[in-house]
Design an enzyme around this catalytic site. Structure first.
Site, short mmCIF file in Angstrom:
data_model
loop_
_atom_site.label_atom_id
_atom_site.label_comp_id
_atom_site.label_asym_id
_atom_site.label_seq_id
_atom_site.Cartn_x
_atom_site.Cartn_y
_atom_site.Cartn_z
N ARG A 1 -5.03 4.11 4.51
CA ARG A 1 -5.88 4.32 3.33
C ARG A 1 -5.69 3.41 2.00
O ARG A 1 -6.85 2.97 1.97
CB ARG A 1 -6.10 6.03 2.54
CG ARG A 1 -6.59 6.73 2.62
CD ARG A 1 -8.52 7.00 2.49
NE ARG A 1 -9.27 7.20 1.85
CZ ARG A 1 -10.02 8.28 2.24
NH1 ARG A 1 -11.33 7.41 3.25
NH2 ARG A 1 -10.79 8.65 0.70
N ARG B 1 2.52 3.57 -4.99
CA ARG B 1 2.15 5.61 -4.26
C ARG B 1 2.36 6.04 -5.69
O ARG B 1 2.20 7.18 -5.98
CB ARG B 1 3.25 5.17 -3.82
CG ARG B 1 2.44 4.53 -2.46
CD ARG B 1 0.95 5.70 -2.01
NE ARG B 1 0.42 5.16 -0.51
CZ ARG B 1 -0.66 5.57 0.24
NH1 ARG B 1 -0.63 6.80 -0.66
NH2 ARG B 1 -1.10 5.36 0.84
N ASP C 1 -4.56 0.83 1.54
CA ASP C 1 -5.44 -0.58 1.97
C ASP C 1 -6.23 -0.80 1.52
O ASP C 1 -7.11 -1.26 0.31
CB ASP C 1 -4.99 -1.28 3.09
CG ASP C 1 -3.51 -1.50 4.05
OD1 ASP C 1 -3.33 -2.58 2.93
OD2 ASP C 1 -2.97 -1.43 4.48
N SER D 1 0.69 -1.29 0.04
CA SER D 1 0.38 -0.06 0.32
C SER D 1 0.62 0.84 0.16
O SER D 1 0.07 2.05 -0.36
CB SER D 1 -0.80 -0.07 0.83
OG SER D 1 -0.21 0.46 2.41
N HIS D 2 2.19 1.01 0.16
CA HIS D 2 2.88 2.77 -0.03
C HIS D 2 4.03 2.38 -0.91
O HIS D 2 5.26 2.80 -0.81
CB HIS D 2 3.97 2.42 1.48
CG HIS D 2 2.61 2.94 2.64
ND1 HIS D 2 1.85 2.33 2.73
CD2 HIS D 2 2.32 4.80 2.89
CE1 HIS D 2 1.08 3.05 4.35
NE2 HIS D 2 1.07 3.88 3.91
N ARG E 1 8.02 -8.27 8.06
CA ARG E 1 8.20 -6.65 6.91
C ARG E 1 10.34 -7.28 6.70
O ARG E 1 10.69 -7.17 5.98
CB ARG E 1 8.27 -5.74 7.94
CG ARG E 1 8.53 -3.82 6.33
CD ARG E 1 8.17 -2.96 6.84
NE ARG E 1 8.30 -2.65 8.00
CZ ARG E 1 9.67 -2.28 8.66
NH1 ARG E 1 10.47 -1.61 7.50
NH2 ARG E 1 10.26 -1.48 9.25
N LEU F 1 5.64 5.69 7.40
CA LEU F 1 6.72 6.53 9.19
C LEU F 1 7.86 5.70 8.82
O LEU F 1 9.35 6.08 9.67
CB LEU F 1 6.08 7.17 9.73
CG LEU F 1 5.52 8.15 9.94
CD1 LEU F 1 4.54 8.35 11.06
CD2 LEU F 1 6.12 9.44 8.98
#
Length: 333
Positions: free
Chosen positions: A183, A49, A185, A44-45, A307, A121
């Site tokens: 958001r 993006r 996702d 999602s990031h 991750r 972040l």
């Protein structure tokens, strides 16, 4: 699915951004961020993006050639004016001074102002822990989230991230939205025509909904009810008015329906264990390791463990993009 090495992913991102007018410095910083997300399977990031980066630029809501300005405003505070650019270059520009202040003072804060923001972040926090510092970061976003007990969006997804450096392991690090989910996702569920889990959002009438489109038009929900709502409100205050920047509602108003990334500020705090502890540093850092061991020894997972595992896998095998996403990105070239 389309395979890419990490180098190929970086080149693709860099070419897309440069092709659409981002400066070399902005392009490099943005490319590093989206490739890091893709590498760690935070899709999602990730490269997805880039679509929003270009959309935000086309809407006139980001300065593609912004050169951040650093202001050393107090012994323990540095301010970086992103000049309307994305936050990544502003953070990278201010990090050396933030780290230096933290090592001198024991604790220091960096306020990034006037930035456009979309990224996770944990990237910034991991850079802070790379200096041997404890890190904390938060920011507003757009007003997409209803407060506990309400039905109208007032709050942002308002992420909170924390990192603890570890000598022999990747840092202990968490990064989560104070909304039930990020958001991005929900947007990915919409793109893939998948129903949402219960509790992620409500429609425009305030009814619980599993339809991504209905939730995107209605409101997202906070995690943990009133607890998530209170944390989200705290972030609105300390990363908005406290640092002289916009709230999530003001960010959404600034967007004026353009559909661009949020425009606001970011607050980052760095703490130096050595300044807090002096000659006792190693003893108490080992005490922290005992906390981590007490968690993992019973089979529990530390935040970011998945991750880090994904990172190792991607470094060996590269990444795989859905064919439709690869085609969309290639069309931008």
């Amino acid at each position: 699915m389309h395979p890419l090495t990490l180098d190929e992913a970086h080149t693709l991102a860099l070419n897309v951004l440069s092709r659409h007018g981002f400066s070399q410095e902005q392009s490099q910083a943005l490319a590093r961020a989206v490739v890091a997300g893709e590498r760690d399977e935070c899709r999602s990031h990730g490269l997805y993006r880039l679509l929003n980066c270009i959309k935000t630029l086309a809407a006139g809501k980001v300065n593609a050639e912004a050169a951040p300005m650093i202001d050393d405003i107090a012994p323990g505070i540095v301010r970086v004016d992103a000049q309307g650019g994305f936050s990544q270059l502003a953070f990278e520009s201010g990090l050396p001074l933030l780290a230096s202040k933290a090592r001198t003072q024991g604790i220091a804060a960096m306020a990034i102002n006037h930035c456009v923001h979309f990224s996770a972040l944990w990237i910034e926090i991991e850079a802070i822990t790379g200096h041997g510092l404890v890190g904390l970061a938060c920011n507003p976003s757009h007003a997409w989230v209803a407060p506990a007990g309400g039905i109208l969006p007032v709050l942002g997804t308002n992420p909170l991230a924390f990192g603890w450096p570890r000598a022999a392991s990747p840092p202990y690090l968490f990064d989560f939205a104070t909304s039930a989910i990020a958001r991005g996702d929900i947007e990915l569920h919409r793109r893939e025509n998948k129903a949402l889990p219960e509790g992620w959002g409500i429609d425009r009438c305030g009814h619980p909904s599993r339809d991504p489109e209905a939730v995107l038009e209605g409101a997202m929900l906070t995690f943990g009810g009133h607890k998530g709502s209170a944390l989200s409100t705290m972030i609105e205050l300390i990363a908005g008015p406290l640092i002289g920047d916009l709230t999530s509602a003001q960010s959404l108003k600034h967007d004026a329906g353009a559909g661009g990334s949020p425009y606001h500020g970011v607050l980052l705090i760095a703490m130096d264990p050595k300044r807090f502890l002096g000659e006792r540093t190693e003893h108490f850092l080992q005490q922290a390791e005992e906390v981590f061991t007490s968690i993992t020894s019973q089979g529990a997972r530390l935040p970011s463990q998945r991750r880090y595992e994904a990172r190792e896998r991607s470094q060996r095998e590269g990444v795989w993009l859905p064919d439709h996403l690869y085609q969309e990105l290639s069309s931008l070239l």
